[in-house]
Design a protein around this motif. Sequence first.
Motif, PDB file in Angstrom:
ATOM      1  N   SER A  66       0.834  -1.189   0.078  1.00 25.18           N
ATOM      2  CA  SER A  66       0.064   0.031   0.114  1.00 25.18           C
ATOM      3  C   SER A  66       0.796   1.128  -0.024  1.00 25.18           C
ATOM      4  N   ASP A  67       0.184   2.409  -0.317  1.00 24.96           N
ATOM      5  CA  ASP A  67       1.022   3.406  -0.326  1.00 24.96           C
ATOM      6  C   ASP A  67       1.542   3.888   1.068  1.00 24.96           C
ATOM      7  N   GLY A  68       2.865   4.413   1.226  1.00 25.43           N
ATOM      8  CA  GLY A  68       3.287   4.788   2.490  1.00 25.43           C
ATOM      9  C   GLY A  68       3.682   3.342   3.256  1.00 25.43           C
ATOM     10  N   ALA A  69       3.661   2.172   2.606  1.00 23.35           N
ATOM     11  CA  ALA A  69       4.065   0.933   3.340  1.00 23.35           C
ATOM     12  C   ALA A  69       5.383   0.947   3.916  1.00 23.35           C
ATOM     13  N   GLN A  70       6.308   1.571   3.170  1.00 28.44           N
ATOM     14  CA  GLN A  70       7.913   1.635   3.667  1.00 28.44           C
ATOM     15  C   GLN A  70       8.047   2.544   4.608  1.00 28.44           C
ATOM     16  N   GLU A  71       7.277   3.771   4.444  1.00 30.20           N
ATOM     17  CA  GLU A  71       7.452   4.685   5.598  1.00 30.20           C
ATOM     18  C   GLU A  71       6.762   4.207   6.904  1.00 30.20           C
ATOM     19  N   LEU A  72       5.650   3.509   6.817  1.00 31.38           N
ATOM     20  CA  LEU A  72       5.379   2.828   8.213  1.00 31.38           C
ATOM     21  C   LEU A  72       6.026   2.038   8.569  1.00 31.38           C
ATOM     22  N   THR A  73       6.534   0.777   7.930  1.00 34.88           N
ATOM     23  CA  THR A  73       7.568  -0.037   8.264  1.00 34.88           C
ATOM     24  C   THR A  73       8.692   0.790   9.057  1.00 34.88           C
ATOM     25  N   LYS A  74       9.214   1.725   8.442  1.00 38.06           N
ATOM     26  CA  LYS A  74      10.410   2.168   8.828  1.00 38.06           C
ATOM     27  C   LYS A  74      10.024   2.848  10.502  1.00 38.06           C
ATOM     28  N   THR A  75       8.911   3.678  10.462  1.00 39.19           N
ATOM     29  CA  THR A  75       8.616   4.213  11.729  1.00 39.19           C
ATOM     30  C   THR A  75       8.221   3.021  12.711  1.00 39.19           C
ATOM     31  N   LEU A  76       7.565   2.179  12.271  1.00 39.74           N
ATOM     32  CA  LEU A  76       7.334   1.047  13.353  1.00 39.74           C
ATOM     33  C   LEU A  76       8.648   0.487  13.967  1.00 39.74           C
ATOM     34  N   VAL A  77       9.497   0.386  12.887  1.00 38.18           N
ATOM     35  CA  VAL A  77      11.043  -0.309  13.136  1.00 38.18           C
ATOM     36  C   VAL A  77      11.590   0.708  14.189  1.00 38.18           C
ATOM     37  N   GLU A  78      11.629   1.936  14.115  1.00 36.79           N
ATOM     38  CA  GLU A  78      12.289   2.875  14.806  1.00 36.79           C
ATOM     39  C   GLU A  78      11.640   2.941  16.353  1.00 36.79           C
ATOM     40  N   GLN A  79      10.149   2.529  16.421  1.00 38.50           N
ATOM     41  CA  GLN A  79       9.585   2.599  17.464  1.00 38.50           C
ATOM     42  C   GLN A  79       9.884   1.029  18.258  1.00 38.50           C
ATOM     43  N   LYS A  80      10.820   0.493  17.457  1.00 40.15           N
ATOM     44  CA  LYS A  80      10.771  -1.141  17.992  1.00 40.15           C
ATOM     45  C   LYS A  80       9.469  -1.660  18.249  1.00 40.15           C
ATOM     46  N   ALA A  81       8.573  -1.751  17.447  1.00 37.38           N
ATOM     47  CA  ALA A  81       7.083  -2.308  17.531  1.00 37.38           C
ATOM     48  C   ALA A  81       7.527  -3.941  17.933  1.00 37.38           C
ATOM     49  N   SER A  82       6.670  -4.551  18.970  1.00 37.32           N
ATOM     50  CA  SER A  82       7.262  -6.112  18.990  1.00 37.32           C
ATOM     51  C   SER A  82       6.850  -6.972  18.054  1.00 37.32           C
ATOM     52  N   VAL A  83       6.018  -6.631  17.318  1.00 36.38           N
ATOM     53  CA  VAL A  83       5.883  -7.671  16.079  1.00 36.38           C
ATOM     54  C   VAL A  83       5.009  -7.007  14.858  1.00 36.38           C
ATOM     55  N   ILE A  84       5.768  -7.122  13.790  1.00 34.87           N
ATOM     56  CA  ILE A  84       5.270  -6.296  12.522  1.00 34.87           C
ATOM     57  C   ILE A  84       5.039  -7.535  11.489  1.00 34.87           C
ATOM     58  N   PHE A  85       3.956  -7.375  11.083  1.00 32.26           N
ATOM     59  CA  PHE A  85       3.600  -8.381   9.981  1.00 32.26           C
ATOM     60  C   PHE A  85       3.596  -7.706   8.687  1.00 32.26           C
ATOM     61  N   GLN A  86       4.295  -8.292   7.268  1.00 31.47           N
ATOM     62  CA  GLN A  86       4.508  -7.731   6.235  1.00 31.47           C
ATOM     63  C   GLN A  86       5.269  -6.636   6.116  1.00 31.47           C
ATOM     64  N   ALA A  87       6.200  -6.282   6.977  1.00 27.20           N
ATOM     65  CA  ALA A  87       7.097  -5.338   6.913  1.00 27.20           C
ATOM     66  C   ALA A  87       7.739  -5.192   5.363  1.00 27.20           C
ATOM     67  N   VAL A  88       7.681  -3.941   5.062  1.00 25.59           N
ATOM     68  CA  VAL A  88       8.288  -3.633   3.563  1.00 25.59           C
ATOM     69  C   VAL A  88       9.595  -2.856   3.511  1.00 25.59           C
ATOM     70  N   PHE A  89      10.586  -3.184   3.081  1.00 24.50           N
ATOM     71  CA  PHE A  89      11.694  -2.104   2.658  1.00 24.50           C
ATOM     72  C   PHE A  89      12.262  -2.323   1.378  1.00 24.50           C
ATOM     73  N   ALA A  90      12.734  -1.326   0.810  1.00 20.19           N
ATOM     74  CA  ALA A  90      13.144  -1.274  -0.648  1.00 20.19           C
ATOM     75  C   ALA A  90      14.518  -0.489  -0.632  1.00 20.19           C
ATOM     76  N   THR A  91      15.182  -0.936  -1.719  1.00 19.49           N
ATOM     77  CA  THR A  91      16.512  -0.109  -2.093  1.00 19.49           C
ATOM     78  C   THR A  91      16.164   0.261  -3.601  1.00 19.49           C
ATOM     79  N   GLU A  92      17.258   1.030  -4.237  1.00 19.69           N
ATOM     80  CA  GLU A  92      17.079   1.199  -5.893  1.00 19.69           C
ATOM     81  C   GLU A  92      16.720   0.158  -6.706  1.00 19.69           C
ATOM     82  N   LYS A  93      17.465  -0.947  -6.012  1.00 18.03           N
ATOM     83  CA  LYS A  93      17.360  -2.205  -6.964  1.00 18.03           C
ATOM     84  C   LYS A  93      16.366  -3.346  -6.518  1.00 18.03           C
TER      85      LYS A  93
END
Length: 556
Positions: A66-93
Amino acid sequence: MKPLTKTDFILYRNCPQNVWVKIHEPSQYSKFEVSDFEKSLTVMGNEVEEIARGMFPDGYLVEKRSDGAQELTKTLVEQKASVIFQAVFATEKYLAATDILVWNASADAYDMCEIKMSSTTADEESEVADDEEGKNEKPAPKKSSGRELQFEYDLAFQANVFENCGVKINKKYLIRLNKKYKKAGDLDFSENQLFITEDKTVAIDDLMPRVLIEMEEAHHLLSPAEMPTRPCPCYYRGRSSHCTAFSYINKDVPEYSVHDINRIGNSKKLLKELLDEGILHIEKVREDQLPKIKEAKEGQKPSKPRKQNQVAVHKSKKPIRDIYAIKAELSSLQFPLYFLDYETYPHAIPFFDGYHPYQHIVFQYSLHVLNAEDFKAGLPPKHFESLILDGDPAERLVESLCTNIGETGSVISWYKKFENSRNRELAELVPLRFEFLHSVINRTYDLMDIVDNQHYVHHGFKGSSSIKKVLPVIKDLLALPKNVLDYNVLAVKSGTDAIEAYRKILKGEIVGSAVEKKKQEMLEYCKLDTEAMYIIWKFFTNLVAQSVQDGKTAER
């Protein structure tokens, strides 16, 4: 080029050209319809993943892609959320979504969990939905060295992407179903019950550098606007192992080619020799190119000349008939004859108590019964059927079978391994009918043996013993109208269609009057299976009688 996904990377490892078409010519790729079997596996895989989240009740779901999935994942990771389902990260490649991230406070890092719908048991039965060698049944996902390595590559790709994005990954786990688990009440998410968690950290850490190199190679090869020039690896594989876009990539390969020779995928050296010599058409295959039939060692069954016979009948267009062998097979049968077929739902997650993961729910049967008197009088067999769409059908279905199958007489199936496996499971589920079901097992004859054992070989079978390849040929030989005994005119055309219909009714996706309509369609399909067996049996019976009368016992 968009970032390479984990899915496309895994596909690339099987066939780079296929993924290139998928990425650069999606309109061409979309022309190749995904099979119903593959669709059903996707649905089942999603269901397994959703249910596995029950192991982590406090998880947060990132809506996939979804739109903003990577930003939301980044925020949850920074907050050290206990469990994240379908965390999304991407590089240029590269882009990766992982099934579950679990915060590990002691390691000050996340543990990565990948959910797979495969079983933990290596000897899992290979019978789920449609197989060319049998009643159109295909194998269940099964633990093997090749599949295991694919799972490890899957995790290694994800770990590389996440760590490249600055997310430290500690442990890498594979979560999959426990085949030994038996449902009793609510699903049990405690340790080593419904799911088994395997620590793959050492294997993945060792694999990550190699996978990173392959990721770079894949991105480099798939980025250009022109298809890779190196040969498609599927070219040297049997038909069942071809990639989705094979016919588009390999336009010179005919629809029926040497790739379709029986079990050619197990004879890679032979296939390569034929292709390297430029032989694509089966009629170009020379007899000396085919393997010689080895004499059977003591106590072993002789090998069957499947490849030789397939090539021979394709060239001559004359069937191979061993009347003595067919007569011996049919003479073993005892009236009344019971032509039996099951429809089943092999769901990954057990619905009912007493079932294991992937255990088939036998929800329907069709039975044509022919007694000796009716056969002599030229009368057709009587038909019985049962279709149960509510609750666990095992006991009710077995009781119905018990009413319609007598204590004597041969039970006839097509690919009896499937029906007999279901009967053994039913005997455990309905112990009061243990003796009856084992009597059925002991009396079951496999009509497919006449074709599979090469007693009757026709070029129209194209090397297959699937009833859906055999039936049209027999129909033509009997000069039956095309719309008679035709799966294509049915709304439910295959075992996979029946599975999907049952699943939708069970889950309430089909309701009201539509249920009754779908029920009738399911009954028509299953009835055709047993009627087809009767017609094929009758054809072989008449063939023997006529050949004996004419003094012809073998034609080769």
